[in-house]
Design a protein around this motif. Structure first.
Motif, mmCIF file in Angstrom:
data_model
loop_
_atom_site.group_PDB
_atom_site.id
_atom_site.type_symbol
_atom_site.label_atom_id
_atom_site.label_comp_id
_atom_site.label_asym_id
_atom_site.label_seq_id
_atom_site.Cartn_x
_atom_site.Cartn_y
_atom_site.Cartn_z
ATOM 1 N N ARG A 299 -11.349 8.428 -5.882
ATOM 2 C CA ARG A 299 -11.759 7.786 -4.637
ATOM 3 C C ARG A 299 -10.594 7.758 -3.648
ATOM 4 N NH1 ARG A 299 -13.681 2.140 -7.027
ATOM 5 N NH2 ARG A 299 -11.834 2.547 -8.308
ATOM 6 N N ASP A 300 -10.904 7.402 -2.411
ATOM 7 C CA ASP A 300 -9.836 7.256 -1.425
ATOM 8 C C ASP A 300 -8.951 6.056 -1.756
ATOM 9 O OD1 ASP A 300 -10.770 9.423 -0.043
ATOM 10 O OD2 ASP A 300 -11.682 8.278 1.599
ATOM 11 N N ASN A 301 -9.541 5.062 -2.408
ATOM 12 C CA ASN A 301 -8.790 3.846 -2.695
ATOM 13 C C ASN A 301 -9.263 3.217 -4.001
ATOM 14 O OD1 ASN A 301 -6.870 1.707 -1.800
ATOM 15 N ND2 ASN A 301 -8.704 0.436 -1.881
ATOM 16 N N ASP A 302 -8.331 2.618 -4.709
ATOM 17 C CA ASP A 302 -8.629 1.884 -5.935
ATOM 18 C C ASP A 302 -8.306 0.412 -5.685
ATOM 19 O OD1 ASP A 302 -8.832 0.756 -8.421
ATOM 20 O OD2 ASP A 302 -7.138 1.840 -9.297
ATOM 21 N N PRO A 303 -9.317 -0.456 -5.604
ATOM 22 C CA PRO A 303 -9.072 -1.866 -5.294
ATOM 23 C C PRO A 303 -8.782 -2.735 -6.513
ATOM 24 C CG PRO A 303 -11.418 -1.479 -5.395
ATOM 25 C CD PRO A 303 -10.754 -0.152 -5.699
ATOM 26 N N ASN A 304 -8.742 -2.149 -7.695
ATOM 27 C CA ASN A 304 -8.645 -2.931 -8.926
ATOM 28 C C ASN A 304 -7.238 -3.467 -9.164
ATOM 29 O OD1 ASN A 304 -11.389 -2.475 -9.699
ATOM 30 N ND2 ASN A 304 -10.805 -0.409 -10.338
ATOM 31 N N PHE A 305 -7.162 -4.720 -9.585
ATOM 32 C CA PHE A 305 -5.880 -5.314 -9.920
ATOM 33 C C PHE A 305 -5.220 -4.498 -11.034
ATOM 34 C CE2 PHE A 305 -8.106 -9.418 -8.639
ATOM 35 C CZ PHE A 305 -7.538 -9.425 -7.369
ATOM 36 N N GLY A 306 -3.919 -4.381 -10.952
ATOM 37 C CA GLY A 306 -3.191 -3.663 -11.987
ATOM 38 C C GLY A 306 -2.953 -2.211 -11.631
ATOM 39 N N THR A 307 -4.030 -1.470 -11.345
ATOM 40 C CA THR A 307 -3.866 -0.044 -11.026
ATOM 41 C C THR A 307 -3.676 0.210 -9.528
ATOM 42 O OG1 THR A 307 -6.285 0.201 -10.939
ATOM 43 C CG2 THR A 307 -5.179 0.731 -13.021
ATOM 44 N N ARG A 308 -4.094 -0.715 -8.675
ATOM 45 C CA ARG A 308 -4.030 -0.458 -7.231
ATOM 46 C C ARG A 308 -2.598 -0.318 -6.722
ATOM 47 N NH1 ARG A 308 -5.303 -6.080 -3.958
ATOM 48 N NH2 ARG A 308 -3.864 -7.445 -5.115
ATOM 49 N N MET A 309 -1.635 -0.945 -7.399
ATOM 50 C CA MET A 309 -0.249 -0.900 -6.949
ATOM 51 C C MET A 309 0.537 0.286 -7.514
ATOM 52 S SD MET A 309 -0.033 -3.390 -4.872
ATOM 53 C CE MET A 309 -0.619 -5.049 -4.475
ATOM 54 N N ARG A 310 -0.014 0.971 -8.515
ATOM 55 C CA ARG A 310 0.739 2.057 -9.142
ATOM 56 C C ARG A 310 -0.025 3.367 -9.234
ATOM 57 N NH1 ARG A 310 4.419 0.038 -7.643
ATOM 58 N NH2 ARG A 310 6.133 -1.010 -8.700
ATOM 59 N N GLY A 311 -1.347 3.323 -9.146
ATOM 60 C CA GLY A 311 -2.112 4.541 -9.271
ATOM 61 C C GLY A 311 -2.303 4.930 -10.720
ATOM 62 N N GLN A 312 -2.983 6.038 -10.937
ATOM 63 C CA GLN A 312 -3.251 6.507 -12.293
ATOM 64 C C GLN A 312 -3.330 8.027 -12.296
ATOM 65 O OE1 GLN A 312 -7.455 5.620 -13.434
ATOM 66 N NE2 GLN A 312 -7.558 4.605 -11.437
ATOM 67 N N GLY A 313 -3.228 8.616 -13.480
ATOM 68 C CA GLY A 313 -3.325 10.066 -13.591
ATOM 69 C C GLY A 313 -1.991 10.780 -13.516
ATOM 70 N N VAL A 314 -2.073 12.113 -13.479
ATOM 71 C CA VAL A 314 -0.878 12.965 -13.539
ATOM 72 C C VAL A 314 0.057 12.726 -12.370
ATOM 73 C CG1 VAL A 314 -0.064 15.354 -13.532
ATOM 74 C CG2 VAL A 314 -2.089 14.739 -14.861
#
Length: 355
Positions: A299-314
């Motif tokens: 997505r363009d944005n991840d609003p979830n606590f925990g992952t929103r500040m660091r991102g995920q994936g490669v």
């Protein structure tokens, strides 16, 4: 698409969540009549006085390191295209686009309201953060001085405070900050997103030159004021190539810590950012958004606590690895400075000051 010099957003955008109709930037229609009526006039900054009932905002977000905050202003003239606070302007029936950076609100009663809040018998002291939504040292602070008036209350009451800014205007208040720092009552986060003036001019057009911010880090550190440098946001294919250089530079200047967040595009920020990419980086706009979507779970944005500040994936892993290596190489740590709360004293009342 008309690009207005000195502004971040290339359009005014819309706010679907609040049924605000899309508005065209002044330049869109002024361009059409400019040849008839003479030279174009740039959009000027307007400031409206706001009289809120309270000034301290509370939050319970689990991935934010403070529970209390103060924002002296709404909107921000720095015009950073990535600013996550842009959508909040829709509450005033104004656009998150150009309106956010040209139609501002000032709260001149902030210090008075803070004094009243700290005087309450049931007030529980906890660090107050400034600059969490819009910059407390944006250009209009020069004339309004609201941030300084708040800091004067902090000094009087020995209240702990965190300040986040991307302006060297903070040096004007170095006397108050040094006073607080002597008792472990203040910490500053100063943002340096890019060392490239060409990138900075479009990314955050009315923020001070990056080297002025680096110099501010140096002067604050020399005055004994703890400074954390933020290289946020890291924007793939725009600023990510500077991670190592940025970390090294702020460390040399005297920052005691360094932090980062990959670019976030909540709500109305995403279409504004896309338009900005098409205007300034059309050669890589698709690549930038593809990487951002990979960082944000498709997505363009991840609003979830925990992952929103660091991102995920490669891509998130790659950025994190490079950052951690650069931080280690620069000799910087990751420990958040905890401010003292035991020195707080409620403000004196008018009667007390008579004696």
């Amino acid at each position: 698409m008309a690009i207005e010099k000195g502004r971040g957003a290339t359009l005014n955008g819309d706010s679907r969540r609040f049924n605000l109709p899309q508005r065209e930037a002044d330049g869109d229609w002024l361009d059409a009549i400019g040849d008839i009526d003479g030279p174009l006039t740039r959009t000027r900054t307007q400031v409206t006085i706001e009289h809120p009932r309270t000034i301290v905002t509370r939050n319970q977000s689990p991935d934010i390191g403070f529970s209390q905050s103060i924002n002296a202003y709404r909107g921000c003239e720095h015009g950073c295209i990535y600013c996550f606070a842009r959508p909040s302007h829709a509450y005033h029936d104004l656009s998150p686009g150009l309106d956010f950076e040209t139609k501002l609100f000032a709260k001149p009663d902030a210090a008075k309201l803070l004094r009243a809040e700290l005087s309450k018998k049931n007030y529980v002291v906890a660090s107050i953060a400034m600059g969490t939504n819009t910059d407390p040292y944006q250009p209009i602070e020069k004339d309004w001085g609201i941030t300084r008036s708040i800091l004067e209350i902090m000094v009087e009451t020995r209240h702990p405070t965190y300040i986040t800014t991307k302006s060297d205007r903070i040096l004007r208040d170095i006397d108050l900050l040094a006073d607080l720092a002597r008792d472990g009552l203040v910490a500053v986060v100063l943002s340096v997103t890019s060392l490239d003036p060409a990138i900075a001019r479009t990314l955050e057009p009315r923020a001070p030159h990056p080297l002025r911010r680096v110099e501010a880090i140096r002067q604050l550190a020399e005055a004994g004021i703890p400074v954390t440098a933020s290289i946020s946001p890291i924007i793939p294919a725009i600023t990510d190539h500077e991670i190592e250089a940025l970390v090294a530079r702020v460390a040399q200047a005297g920052a005691r810590e360094v932090t980062y967040i990959p670019v976030r595009l909540p709500n109305e920020v995403a279409p504004l950012f896309r338009a900005w990419l098409e205007a300034h980086y059309p050669d890589r706009a698709g690549k930038v958004m593809a990487i951002i979507r990979d960082l944000r779970g498709g997505r363009d944005n991840d609003p979830n606590f925990g992952t929103r500040m660091r991102g995920q994936g490669v891509w998130a892993d790659l950025i994190r690895t490079r950052f951690l290596k650069a931080r280690k190489r620069a000799g910087l740590g990751a420990e958040r400075l905890i401010l003292r709360t035991d020195l707080f004293r409620p403000p004196e009342g008018a009667q007390m000051r008579l004696f």
